[in-house]
Design a protein around this motif. Sequence first.
Motif, PDB file in Angstrom:
ATOM      1  N   GLN A   1       0.872  -1.170   0.000  1.00  0.00           N
ATOM      2  CA  GLN A   1       0.000   0.000   0.000  1.00  0.00           C
ATOM      3  C   GLN A   1       0.914   1.227   0.000  1.00  0.00           C
ATOM      4  OE1 GLN A   1      -1.558   1.625   3.679  1.00  0.00           O
ATOM      5  NE2 GLN A   1      -1.169  -0.352   4.697  1.00  0.00           N
ATOM      6  N   SER A   2       0.332   2.392  -0.225  1.00  0.00           N
ATOM      7  CA  SER A   2       1.145   3.609  -0.294  1.00  0.00           C
ATOM      8  C   SER A   2       1.112   4.423   0.983  1.00  0.00           C
ATOM      9  CB  SER A   2       0.654   4.497  -1.443  1.00  0.00           C
ATOM     10  OG  SER A   2      -0.633   5.012  -1.145  1.00  0.00           O
ATOM     11  N   GLY A   3       0.306   3.996   1.987  1.00  0.00           N
ATOM     12  CA  GLY A   3       0.112   4.835   3.150  1.00  0.00           C
ATOM     13  C   GLY A   3      -0.725   6.056   2.846  1.00  0.00           C
ATOM     14  N   SER A   4      -1.301   6.092   1.638  1.00  0.00           N
ATOM     15  CA  SER A   4      -2.081   7.202   1.073  1.00  0.00           C
ATOM     16  C   SER A   4      -1.208   8.284   0.452  1.00  0.00           C
ATOM     17  CB  SER A   4      -3.037   7.824   2.099  1.00  0.00           C
ATOM     18  OG  SER A   4      -4.017   6.879   2.492  1.00  0.00           O
ATOM     19  N   ASN A   5       0.105   8.099   0.423  1.00  0.00           N
ATOM     20  CA  ASN A   5       0.974   9.057  -0.263  1.00  0.00           C
ATOM     21  C   ASN A   5       0.632   9.085  -1.749  1.00  0.00           C
ATOM     22  OD1 ASN A   5       3.455  10.004  -1.769  1.00  0.00           O
ATOM     23  ND2 ASN A   5       4.166  10.297   0.328  1.00  0.00           N
ATOM     24  N   ASP A   6       0.592  10.289  -2.330  1.00  0.00           N
ATOM     25  CA  ASP A   6       0.259  10.426  -3.750  1.00  0.00           C
ATOM     26  C   ASP A   6       1.157  11.457  -4.422  1.00  0.00           C
ATOM     27  OD1 ASP A   6      -1.439   9.774  -6.029  1.00  0.00           O
ATOM     28  OD2 ASP A   6      -2.302  11.776  -5.811  1.00  0.00           O
ATOM     29  N   ASP A   7       2.377  11.601  -3.944  1.00  0.00           N
ATOM     30  CA  ASP A   7       3.186  12.729  -4.384  1.00  0.00           C
ATOM     31  C   ASP A   7       4.663  12.420  -4.164  1.00  0.00           C
ATOM     32  OD1 ASP A   7       3.988  15.233  -5.168  1.00  0.00           O
ATOM     33  OD2 ASP A   7       2.975  16.315  -3.564  1.00  0.00           O
ATOM     34  N   SER A   8       5.508  12.982  -5.025  1.00  0.00           N
ATOM     35  CA  SER A   8       6.950  12.816  -4.871  1.00  0.00           C
ATOM     36  C   SER A   8       7.669  14.124  -4.579  1.00  0.00           C
ATOM     37  CB  SER A   8       7.548  12.187  -6.142  1.00  0.00           C
ATOM     38  OG  SER A   8       7.061  10.889  -6.348  1.00  0.00           O
ATOM     39  N   THR A   9       6.942  15.162  -4.223  1.00  0.00           N
ATOM     40  CA  THR A   9       7.547  16.477  -4.074  1.00  0.00           C
ATOM     41  C   THR A   9       8.067  16.717  -2.675  1.00  0.00           C
ATOM     42  OG1 THR A   9       5.974  17.318  -5.696  1.00  0.00           O
ATOM     43  CG2 THR A   9       7.132  18.941  -4.392  1.00  0.00           C
ATOM     44  N   ASN A  10       9.288  17.198  -2.594  1.00  0.00           N
ATOM     45  CA  ASN A  10       9.815  17.824  -1.372  1.00  0.00           C
ATOM     46  C   ASN A  10       9.548  17.041  -0.097  1.00  0.00           C
ATOM     47  OD1 ASN A  10      10.545  19.941  -3.020  1.00  0.00           O
ATOM     48  ND2 ASN A  10       8.737  21.147  -2.564  1.00  0.00           N
ATOM     49  N   GLN A  11       9.974  15.806  -0.035  1.00  0.00           N
ATOM     50  CA  GLN A  11       9.718  15.063   1.195  1.00  0.00           C
ATOM     51  C   GLN A  11      10.887  14.179   1.561  1.00  0.00           C
ATOM     52  OE1 GLN A  11       6.621  11.815   0.512  1.00  0.00           O
ATOM     53  NE2 GLN A  11       6.292  13.068  -1.303  1.00  0.00           N
ATOM     54  N   ASN A  12      11.038  13.993   2.836  1.00  0.00           N
ATOM     55  CA  ASN A  12      12.105  13.180   3.402  1.00  0.00           C
ATOM     56  C   ASN A  12      11.518  12.233   4.437  1.00  0.00           C
ATOM     57  OD1 ASN A  12      14.650  12.222   4.022  1.00  0.00           O
ATOM     58  ND2 ASN A  12      15.187  13.957   5.338  1.00  0.00           N
ATOM     59  N   GLY A  13      10.334  11.713   4.130  1.00  0.00           N
ATOM     60  CA  GLY A  13       9.701  10.752   5.011  1.00  0.00           C
ATOM     61  C   GLY A  13       9.501  11.299   6.408  1.00  0.00           C
ATOM     62  N   CYS A  14       9.767  10.458   7.401  1.00  0.00           N
ATOM     63  CA  CYS A  14       9.547  10.840   8.790  1.00  0.00           C
ATOM     64  C   CYS A  14      10.505  11.914   9.268  1.00  0.00           C
ATOM     65  CB  CYS A  14       9.656   9.606   9.682  1.00  0.00           C
ATOM     66  SG  CYS A  14       8.411   8.330   9.330  1.00  0.00           S
ATOM     67  N   ALA A  15      11.564  12.192   8.517  1.00  0.00           N
ATOM     68  CA  ALA A  15      12.517  13.245   8.875  1.00  0.00           C
ATOM     69  C   ALA A  15      12.167  14.575   8.215  1.00  0.00           C
ATOM     70  CB  ALA A  15      13.932  12.829   8.482  1.00  0.00           C
ATOM     71  N   SER A  16      11.033  14.656   7.533  1.00  0.00           N
ATOM     72  CA  SER A  16      10.624  15.894   6.888  1.00  0.00           C
ATOM     73  C   SER A  16      10.290  16.952   7.936  1.00  0.00           C
ATOM     74  CB  SER A  16       9.385  15.656   6.010  1.00  0.00           C
ATOM     75  OG  SER A  16       9.620  14.678   5.030  1.00  0.00           O
ATOM     76  N   THR A  17      10.395  18.220   7.531  1.00  0.00           N
ATOM     77  CA  THR A  17       9.846  19.275   8.379  1.00  0.00           C
ATOM     78  C   THR A  17       8.334  19.090   8.461  1.00  0.00           C
ATOM     79  OG1 THR A  17       9.655  20.749   6.467  1.00  0.00           O
ATOM     80  CG2 THR A  17      11.671  20.910   7.793  1.00  0.00           C
ATOM     81  N   HIS A  18       7.730  19.515   9.561  1.00  0.00           N
ATOM     82  CA  HIS A  18       6.317  19.213   9.792  1.00  0.00           C
ATOM     83  C   HIS A  18       5.383  19.995   8.879  1.00  0.00           C
ATOM     84  CE1 HIS A  18       6.659  16.471  13.237  1.00  0.00           C
ATOM     85  NE2 HIS A  18       7.731  17.176  13.555  1.00  0.00           N
ATOM     86  N   ASN A  19       5.923  20.964   8.156  1.00  0.00           N
ATOM     87  CA  ASN A  19       5.085  21.661   7.170  1.00  0.00           C
ATOM     88  C   ASN A  19       5.181  21.021   5.793  1.00  0.00           C
ATOM     89  OD1 ASN A  19       7.762  22.548   6.888  1.00  0.00           O
ATOM     90  ND2 ASN A  19       7.142  24.530   6.041  1.00  0.00           N
ATOM     91  N   THR A  20       5.812  19.858   5.716  1.00  0.00           N
ATOM     92  CA  THR A  20       5.844  19.085   4.475  1.00  0.00           C
ATOM     93  C   THR A  20       4.548  18.291   4.382  1.00  0.00           C
ATOM     94  OG1 THR A  20       8.248  18.919   4.550  1.00  0.00           O
ATOM     95  CG2 THR A  20       7.084  17.323   3.172  1.00  0.00           C
ATOM     96  N   MET A  21       3.718  18.624   3.394  1.00  0.00           N
ATOM     97  CA  MET A  21       2.390  18.026   3.285  1.00  0.00           C
ATOM     98  C   MET A  21       2.148  17.567   1.848  1.00  0.00           C
ATOM     99  SD  MET A  21       0.823  18.202   6.227  1.00  0.00           S
ATOM    100  CE  MET A  21       1.277  18.917   7.817  1.00  0.00           C
ATOM    101  N   PRO A  22       2.664  16.432   1.462  1.00  0.00           N
ATOM    102  CA  PRO A  22       2.425  15.970   0.094  1.00  0.00           C
ATOM    103  C   PRO A  22       0.962  15.610  -0.137  1.00  0.00           C
ATOM    104  CG  PRO A  22       3.512  14.269   1.384  1.00  0.00           C
ATOM    105  CD  PRO A  22       3.503  15.502   2.229  1.00  0.00           C
ATOM    106  N   ARG A  23       0.582  15.607  -1.409  1.00  0.00           N
ATOM    107  CA  ARG A  23      -0.760  15.137  -1.770  1.00  0.00           C
ATOM    108  C   ARG A  23      -0.971  13.730  -1.235  1.00  0.00           C
ATOM    109  NH1 ARG A  23       1.089  17.044  -6.918  1.00  0.00           N
ATOM    110  NH2 ARG A  23       1.550  14.886  -7.452  1.00  0.00           N
ATOM    111  N   SER A  24      -2.167  13.464  -0.789  1.00  0.00           N
ATOM    112  CA  SER A  24      -2.506  12.148  -0.256  1.00  0.00           C
ATOM    113  C   SER A  24      -3.824  11.696  -0.863  1.00  0.00           C
ATOM    114  CB  SER A  24      -2.617  12.190   1.275  1.00  0.00           C
ATOM    115  OG  SER A  24      -1.404  12.635   1.847  1.00  0.00           O
TER     116      SER A  24
END
Length: 729
Positions: A156-179
């Motif tokens: 499954q994708s975890g509902s992730n729908d985007d490849s922009t500007n993300q570093n998984g669980c180490a992302s800044t908390h304002n990182t909000m990819p499309r889901s």
Amino acid sequence: MRLLKRWYVIAAIVAVLGMGIWQALPEVSAHFAHASIAHNTPHAVTSGHIQHVVIMMMENHTFDSLFGTFPNANGITEAQASNPPYSDFNHSGPAARAAIDGGQIDEFPSRGHVQYTQQDIPIYWSYAQQYGLGDDFFSSIASDSTPNHIAMIAAQSGSNDDSTNQNGCASTHNTMPRSRDTTGREYWAFPCYSINSMPALLQANGLTWRYYSQSQIWDAPIAIQSVTGSPNDVHNSSQFVTDVQNNKMANVSWVIPPFNQSDHPSTTLQAGQNWVAQQVNAVMNSQYWSSTAIFITWDEWGGFYDHVVPPVVDGTGLGPRVPLVVISPYAKPGYISHQQSEFSSLDKFIEENWSLQQNLGGRDTLSTTGDLMDYFDVTQTQPTLILQPIRYSTMLHTPYLSTNLNKLGVKGAVTPQLGGPSTSFHFAIVYTFADTPTAANVYIDGTPHAMTNMGTSGTDGTLYEYISKLPVGPHHVQFTFTDASGTLRVPFNNEFMNAPYVYPYMVTPGIKPTIALVGQAVTFSAKYTSPSNTAPILEAVDIDGSPHALTSTGGTNYQTGVTYTYTTSSLAIGTHYVRYRFDNGSGAGPAVYEDYVMSVTPLNLTNAAVTLVSGTTNQYTYQVTYTEVNGQTPSQAYLYVDKLAPVSMTLVSGSITTGAVYNTTLTLSAGNHTWYIVFADSQTSWPDPVGPSVFAGPTVGAGAQVVPPGTLITPSEDVNPNGPLDENN
């Protein structure tokens, strides 16, 4: 020696393959070339013969784009593609779903109706001939890279729908990819998921795993809470070969290439094939060959066409078909599988191969998800197929390979890909050597034009560019450079880059609405200009693949331009793919401007600011306006300053449905500070600014300089260090 210096293959491959490096690829017997197993072949059972699984995920190709002409496979013949392509193509989730068009598959862009041949991909072709190939294997998610990499290890994708500007669980908390969840509901959320994963399942059953990747948006374990930060997540793709040679191969290895060896447009196919051969040869030359199954696949469609309608499993997929090549001593010779499978099938295979009592609870549990066992027959064994690397020069590469050049706005060999009589087209190529070439030309429709040295860009090489307007009609492009080692032509496969196309009119999209509240009226506009003062016969905006007629705002002076608009307030929550189509009846066909994606959300944050509190020297008030169309009080209203714990913001004044002011006051230490804000309602989250960027300021202390409001700081290093940072990876 100078000639040998200029023509080479990646050194690591040479080390693996040894002598005879320039020999032609071995011929494969006619039996292997044409054999095919029937659809109803019973599933095999590996019965403990396979103790090692290697999964390689390449980039951005459909089945038809690579294997459409493979004998006995379900493919079609398309126009010859150039190697490399002239640019990357939009292949975001919204673009993918628009192309599929509810199963009509009639909205794929015309430039994606191309394919490669056996001569272009001899290494991939040889593996498929001798071992196994799947022609009913699909990407799991109708989207781009990151969700499909997650699906590869989690079903499954975890509902992730985007490849922009993300570093998984180490992302800044304002990182909000499309889901996008399995019901099709769209929202925005932090990319760190509490879901089951195959690495965790392997660990629980005493089996070993390693995931090799250098790009964060392709590094699936960092997005899953239970395995993020694991030492088995190796941030070095080349380490796999070293581990195999040092007898340290895990039970399951996921091996993800560096960007410029990934087949991602606009990289060369030689580089990707040589990288794959290096990994495969390392296994074949090791003690592990007799107990290994190797799976090679491509993560998503990449903007290329495929003629098979993806089955609908849930609200996230399936996505377009991609190739699957299966290599093992137990692979059926020349087998072509016609059984429906996807990336979750890799997990299902692992579960069944090791007789695991647990599963991931995702698509691996579905009866419609193939288990890939049909590729194997343990009563026979196949020999190794050691393939030599393809000889090619790295003298030239397309600008998209370069992070530095991408930051300068140079993203392809031809920009834009279509235009009108007054459009200035940019032709660009990167020359990688230190000296100056004796000739540097771009051939447009067979006529050479000298290119201009635009200077170096870090270690990427030297950018050469030619800018010109062109006559109406189709055009094709080649690049030729000459130095002391000889002359090189790009594309490598003696084809042309079939771009740009010049129409007898111009279309200029108006102001692009990129964010709108649900229910808010949104106006799409485009200005049509015709030097011959010819009226258009088609004016439309396509939203998610559905056409909507544009209406003239008045006037018939097409030489100066007429603006056409379409207004709607019925766009659903989520991200929408927008493009404009115009035609003036000249016979050139409609010009399709693949424009952009826009987001519709139930909430928004505006007017974020920080001000000094009167009468103090170190207290600062942070403020933002929150609007939520349903009047929901935010379930989360957080201010993040530096790397400190979030601070709650409180309502000060105003109406939530029309804009409510929230603020909080903090005491700050001396020095430079950064900040961002994140709010959420019951449906989604929304940041200001969008991560990984953060607001700069305030600067605290004696003589501190004022930071202009709205100043942004963007990380100096790309989230994706091996390729451009953009939504379409």
